[in-house]
Scaffold this motif. Structure first.
Motif, PDB file in Angstrom:
ATOM      1  N   ARG A  85       0.834  -1.210   0.000  1.00  8.42           N
ATOM      2  CA  ARG A  85       0.000   0.000   0.000  1.00  8.42           C
ATOM      3  C   ARG A  85       0.864   1.254   0.000  1.00  8.42           C
ATOM      4  NH1 ARG A  85      -2.908  -2.863   3.938  1.00  8.42           N
ATOM      5  NH2 ARG A  85      -2.005  -1.571   5.593  1.00  8.42           N
ATOM      6  N   GLU A  86       1.903   1.242   0.824  1.00 10.51           N
ATOM      7  CA  GLU A  86       2.782   2.403   0.893  1.00 10.51           C
ATOM      8  C   GLU A  86       3.497   2.621  -0.434  1.00 10.51           C
ATOM      9  OE1 GLU A  86       5.235   1.438   4.212  1.00 10.51           O
ATOM     10  OE2 GLU A  86       3.800   2.213   5.691  1.00 10.51           O
ATOM     11  N   GLY A  87       3.882   1.517  -1.077  1.00  8.59           N
ATOM     12  CA  GLY A  87       4.529   1.632  -2.379  1.00  8.59           C
ATOM     13  C   GLY A  87       3.602   2.232  -3.424  1.00  8.59           C
ATOM     14  N   ARG A  88       2.342   1.781  -3.422  1.00 10.08           N
ATOM     15  CA  ARG A  88       1.357   2.345  -4.363  1.00 10.08           C
ATOM     16  C   ARG A  88       1.156   3.834  -4.105  1.00 10.08           C
ATOM     17  NH1 ARG A  88      -1.330  -2.606  -3.334  1.00 10.08           N
ATOM     18  NH2 ARG A  88      -2.727  -1.593  -1.847  1.00 10.08           N
ATOM     19  N   GLU A  89       1.115   4.204  -2.815  1.00 15.80           N
ATOM     20  CA  GLU A  89       0.900   5.613  -2.478  1.00 15.80           C
ATOM     21  C   GLU A  89       2.085   6.462  -2.907  1.00 15.80           C
ATOM     22  OE1 GLU A  89      -0.702   9.181  -0.876  1.00 15.80           O
ATOM     23  OE2 GLU A  89      -1.505   7.352  -1.757  1.00 15.80           O
ATOM     24  N   ARG A  90       3.308   5.955  -2.703  1.00 19.26           N
ATOM     25  CA  ARG A  90       4.486   6.708  -3.148  1.00 19.26           C
ATOM     26  C   ARG A  90       4.475   6.899  -4.663  1.00 19.26           C
ATOM     27  NH1 ARG A  90       7.092   3.572   0.736  1.00 19.26           N
ATOM     28  NH2 ARG A  90       7.779   2.079  -0.859  1.00 19.26           N
TER      29      ARG A  90
END
Length: 256
Positions: free
Chosen positions: A46-51
């Motif tokens: 999720r954090e990767g998608r947000e970045r």
């Protein structure tokens, strides 16, 4: 490491686990460890998608920098529709690298997230300018022109001046600077989204102050928009000095 300690450090406190550590945890014979690895892995995704999403918001700025334009300002205004209070604009110059998790058009973000982001934007920005157009100016020159006036004031408050101004959907008159008008820019362009957040948080704080001076209209909750509570107070008590006389609901309440 005991599971309780792993959970506290990486899940509760938000420390970042390396891929090798996550792989090791996923192969742990303890069922609780494997479940924790799945949770941490999903969070990492999720954090990767947000970045990647936030990085995509700055694609236009990166292209401009490749062409030699180093200082770009995003500008946006808020408060065009309310029946009371000023129009507020913000202009923001961000560095090439920023960390702004959750950045988006201010209208898509809840208040707590906007306020967190506004603080982070101000902390990371190279320059921030704020411009206002008062209630009296709105009534004198009309709301559209007042919005342009507020944006011009926000941009001219930047020090040093930017090389290029990115504007949400219009061109600001009276600026001796290059401009690009980008339709829907507050949702597509990172620096404009940042400006929309800073302007919204600034104006909301102003309206909370006005609520202390003019109680009963719900300014702290409705920010001057024509909610049922606000319209009822207008009908019962009439307009305050902060109400826009050129707006029909205010004229109908005796503010013409």
């Amino acid at each position: 490491m005991p599971l309780q300690q792993i959970r506290k450090r990486y899940l509760e406190e938000g420390a970042r686990m390396r891929v090798s550590e996550l792989s090791e945890l996923a192969g742990d014979p303890r069922a609780g460890a494997r479940a924790l690895a799945r949770t941490l892995g999903e969070r990492r995704e999720r954090e990767g998608r947000e970045r990647r999403r936030v990085a995509g918001l700055f694609a236009f700025e990166r292209a401009c920098r490749r062409e030699g334009c180093a200082r770009l300002a995003g500008v946006d205004e808020v408060g065009m529709g309310p029946l009371a209070g000023p129009v507020v604009a913000a202009a923001v110059v961000l560095p090439e690298r920023v960390e702004l998790r959750g950045l988006d058009d201010s209208k898509r973000i809840r208040r707590a997230e906007r306020e967190r982001l506004a603080e982070e934007i101000r902390a990371q920005a190279l320059a921030v300018g704020i411009g206002l157009a008062s209630r009296a100016e709105i009534d004198a020159i009309n709301i559209y022109q007042a919005g342009l006036l507020a944006m011009r004031r926000a941009v001219t408050a930047l020090d040093p001046a930017p090389e290029l101004v990115l504007v949400d959907g219009r061109t600001v008159p009276g600026l001796a600077l290059r401009q690009r008008s980008i339709r829907g820019g507050d949702a597509r362009i990172g620096s404009i989204a940042a400006a929309s957040i800073v302007a919204k948080v600034y104006r909301d704080a102003l309206m909370r102050e006005l609520d202390q001076h003019f109680p009963g209209y719900g300014f702290a909750r409705n920010c001057g928009y024509g909610t049922a509570e606000h319209l009822r107070a207008l009908a019962e008590s009439g307009p305050t000095p902060q109400h826009r006389r050129s707006f029909a609901p205010v004229r109908a309440a005796g503010g013409g």
